[in-house]
Design an enzyme around this catalytic site. Structure first.
Site, PDB file in Angstrom:
ATOM      1  N   GLY A  52     -12.115  18.408  13.472  1.00  0.00           N
ATOM      2  CA  GLY A  52     -12.741  18.355  14.795  1.00  0.00           C
ATOM      3  C   GLY A  52     -12.757  19.670  15.555  1.00  0.00           C
ATOM      4  CG  HIS A  88     -25.351  21.971   5.965  1.00  0.00           C
ATOM      5  ND1 HIS A  88     -24.605  21.037   5.280  1.00  0.00           N
ATOM      6  CD2 HIS A  88     -25.702  22.926   5.067  1.00  0.00           C
ATOM      7  CE1 HIS A  88     -24.525  21.405   4.007  1.00  0.00           C
ATOM      8  NE2 HIS A  88     -25.176  22.541   3.852  1.00  0.00           N
ATOM      9  CG  MET A 103     -17.166  14.762   5.811  1.00  0.00           C
ATOM     10  SD  MET A 103     -18.613  15.852   5.654  1.00  0.00           S
ATOM     11  CE  MET A 103     -17.875  17.468   5.829  1.00  0.00           C
ATOM     12  NE  ARG A 104     -19.495   5.707   6.994  1.00  0.00           N
ATOM     13  CZ  ARG A 104     -19.268   4.910   5.940  1.00  0.00           C
ATOM     14  NH1 ARG A 104     -18.234   5.129   5.166  1.00  0.00           N
ATOM     15  NH2 ARG A 104     -20.066   3.907   5.681  1.00  0.00           N
TER      16      ARG A 104
HETATM   17  C1  GAR Z   1     -18.093  21.934   9.652  1.00  0.00           C
HETATM   18  O1  GAR Z   1     -18.020  23.184   9.023  1.00  0.00           O
HETATM   19  C2  GAR Z   1     -19.445  21.303   9.408  1.00  0.00           C
HETATM   20  O2  GAR Z   1     -20.476  22.229   9.332  1.00  0.00           O
HETATM   21  C3  GAR Z   1     -19.209  20.646   8.072  1.00  0.00           C
HETATM   22  O3  GAR Z   1     -17.932  20.084   8.185  1.00  0.00           O
HETATM   23  C4  GAR Z   1     -17.130  20.937   8.990  1.00  0.00           C
HETATM   24  C5  GAR Z   1     -16.353  20.117   9.982  1.00  0.00           C
HETATM   25  O4  GAR Z   1     -15.377  20.872  10.615  1.00  0.00           O
HETATM   26  N1  GAR Z   1     -20.211  19.677   7.784  1.00  0.00           N
HETATM   27  C6  GAR Z   1     -20.768  19.519   6.581  1.00  0.00           C
HETATM   28  O5  GAR Z   1     -20.422  20.148   5.600  1.00  0.00           O
HETATM   29  C7  GAR Z   1     -21.869  18.478   6.508  1.00  0.00           C
HETATM   30  N2  GAR Z   1     -22.546  18.541   5.254  1.00  0.00           N
HETATM   31  P1  GAR Z   1     -14.657  20.363  11.941  1.00  0.00           P
HETATM   32  O6  GAR Z   1     -14.157  18.941  11.682  1.00  0.00           O
HETATM   33  O7  GAR Z   1     -13.510  21.308  12.142  1.00  0.00           O
HETATM   34  O8  GAR Z   1     -15.655  20.412  13.061  1.00  0.00           O
END
Ligand code: GAR
Length: 201
Positions: free
Chosen positions: A12, A109, A90-91
């Site tokens: 988060g 992304h 992540m869904r």
């Molecule tokens: C972020 O880097 C976001 O871009 C990625 O998950 C991370 C979450 O970090 N999302 C993806 O890869 C979607 N395909 P956070 O929980 O610290 O915000």
């Protein structure tokens, strides 16, 4: 002021940046709800600490993805949510949810789409030997990492850095870009024509 909900499954840090920018007054939206599919997501702790309402819902308790999302959608309606902000959620959302919130769901992304889709984008770009990668914010459609692009910010990959260093730099860009883009989308001054998101002054 628009009401937003942030969906997060993990740490988060993007949620934290949004919380900080709202507190500072640089992002003018109301964070009505933080939704998570993971009971232990640190994102939920961050939300609670900031006094934001949280909604954890276990997908395993539902017969289908759509049944799960109907429950979430009902909660969003109750909280009068205008915009859904995915931040490390992540869904993959079903067509039901995408249709209900067409052009009102944002995703971030950590790559320049359509390159390096999927859940390991930073590592994939690094291992591929990319000299540049970056961050994409897009509307969510029925396909994964695919909807109309709202904003992109390139990040050069230095020959000397490790994947961990690249990751840290990309996250820093995400934290800045996402709030800016959420603010612009919340202003409502844009149209979507096919894949093109066109902002008007
Ligand atoms: C972020 O880097 C976001 O871009 C990625 O998950 C991370 C979450 O970090 N999302 C993806 O890869 C979607 N395909 P956070 O929980 O610290 O915000």
């Amino acid at each position: 002021m628009k009401n937003i909900a942030v969906f997060a499954s993990g740490n988060g840090t993007n949620l934290q940046a949004i919380l900080d920018n709202i507190a500072k007054g640089s992002l003018k939206v109301r964070l009505a709800l933080v939704v998570s599919d993971k009971q232990n997501a640190f994102a939920l702790k961050r939300a609670k600490k900031a006094g934001i309402k949280t909604f954890y819902l276990d997908p395993k308790k539902f017969v289908s993805k759509e049944a799960y999302e109907r429950e979430i959608a009902a909660q969003l309606k109750k909280e009068k949510v205008d915009l859904v902000v995915l931040a490390g959620f992540m869904r993959i959302l079903s067509p039901f949810f995408v249709r209900a919130y067409r052009n009102r769901i944002l995703n971030i992304h950590p790559a320049l789409l359509p390159a390096f889709k999927g859940g390991r984008a930073i590592k994939d770009a690094y291992n591929y030997g990319a000299k540049a990668t970056g961050v994409t914010v897009h509307f969510v459609d029925e396909h994964v990492d695919h909807g109309p692009i709202i904003a992109q910010e390139p990040v050069k990959v230095s020959d000397a850095e490790s994947v961990v260093q690249l990751e840290a730099r990309i996250h820093k860009v995400e934290h800045k870009v996402y709030s800016e883009v959420i603010g612009r989308v919340a202003s409502g001054r844009f149209t979507v024509k096919g894949r093109r998101v066109i902002f008007t002054p």
